[in-house]
Write a protein that holds these residues in place. Structure first.
Motif, PDB file in Angstrom:
ATOM      1  N   ARG A   1       0.757   4.088  -3.072  1.00 18.66           N
ATOM      2  CA  ARG A   1       0.276   5.458  -2.913  1.00 18.66           C
ATOM      3  C   ARG A   1       1.228   6.482  -3.514  1.00 18.66           C
TER       4      ARG A   1
ATOM      5  N   GLY B   1      -2.196   3.756   3.358  1.00 20.36           N
ATOM      6  CA  GLY B   1      -2.788   3.974   2.053  1.00 20.36           C
ATOM      7  C   GLY B   1      -3.347   5.359   1.833  1.00 20.36           C
TER       8      GLY B   1
ATOM      9  N   LEU C   1       0.825  -1.206   0.000  1.00 17.17           N
ATOM     10  CA  LEU C   1       0.000   0.000   0.000  1.00 17.17           C
ATOM     11  C   LEU C   1       0.861   1.258   0.000  1.00 17.17           C
TER      12      LEU C   1
ATOM     13  N   VAL D   1      -9.364   1.806  -1.427  1.00 19.52           N
ATOM     14  CA  VAL D   1      -8.843   0.844  -0.447  1.00 19.52           C
ATOM     15  C   VAL D   1      -9.977   0.463   0.491  1.00 19.52           C
TER      16      VAL D   1
END
Length: 258
Positions: free
Chosen positions: A125, A190, A121, A132
């Motif tokens: 990003r 995230g 994650l 998510v």
């Protein structure tokens, strides 16, 4: 390393026992003042009573303890590890910790807790993460003492599954402070607390805690699932969460890290 510990629950006990096999020593345990008399040589009742030469403090005591003691520890220039990630959903707590860390020149290290795939994650990003979702599924006993008791009858749920929460990671972390640290970890890795979708489920057909992450973005898509065991002393505490504290400690102390 010389270590201070906050808490004396299931995760703290696991960490203390495991540290006996590692080249570190626990020099102090921060407890409620009423407990200090039980072991005055080791237990202390305030951050001010922690030894000056600590290298690190590990928080295993929950959201309230991190909010109450974290800023004072960081302000003293002592790094911390915490599994109480849900506390960071409170904007004032996050700001207080950040300000104290900057003032003291210290770092707050976030243990990954009961979930994996957070490195994926974090990498994703860097591009664009579109969505998510975190789904937390536990047996009914794992939700006892939480707001789930006001939503469904946990005692009579003998088969099947029921959703008792659906909303953002911030809402989940604030409403379920003892159960939703994983939701906070996913959010922090995230798209943040307000963009991460969370679904919490009581499932009578499972015996372990199941955590799922689904994500899509520029990188593609992935789905991660882990079925974790709880600690014997507390059905709400994940064994992997306790292990993640030690993993983070090994990472900090190591010379080659991943």
């Amino acid at each position: 390393m010389k270590i201070g510990l906050i808490g004396n629950g299931a995760i703290a006990t696991y960490v203390r026992n495991a540290l006996e096999q590692r080249p570190h020593q626990i020099d102090a345990v921060l407890m409620r003042p009423t407990r200090v008399a039980e072991n005055p040589g080791l237990y202390v009742g305030s951050v001010q009573d922690l030894p000056d030469d600590l290298d690190l403090v590990i928080d295993c005591a929950g959201h309230a303890a991190l909010a109450a003691h974290g800023p004072a520890v960081l302000r003293r220039g002592i790094d911390m590890i915490t599994v109480s990630l849900g506390a960071l959903a409170e904007q004032n707590v996050l700001q207080s910790l950040e300000a104290a860390a900057n003032e003291g020149g210290a770092k707050l290290h976030l243990a990954s807790g009961a979930i994996g795939a957070l490195d994926c994650l974090q990498a994703a990003r860097v591009g664009q993460l579109e969505q998510v979702t975190y789904v937390g599924r536990k047996p009914p006993i794992g939700w006892q003492g939480s707001p789930a008791e006001q939503k469904i009858d946990l005692g009579s749920l003998k088969s099947g599954a029921q959703i008792h929460f659906e909303g953002t990671a911030r809402e989940a972390a604030l409403a379920y402070p003892k159960n939703a640290n994983v939701a906070a970890a996913v959010a922090l890795a995230g798209v943040g607390f307000d963009k991460t979708h969370v679904r919490l489920i009581a499932d009578a057909d499972i015996s372990s805690n199941i955590h799922e992450i689904e994500a899509t973005g520029d990188f593609g898509s992935f789905r991660f699932q882990i079925s974790g065991q709880s600690l014997p002393d507390n059905p709400r505490s994940s064994a992997l969460a306790a292990m993640s504290v030690l993993s983070k400690l090994d990472n900090i102390a190591g010379t080659v890290t991943l």
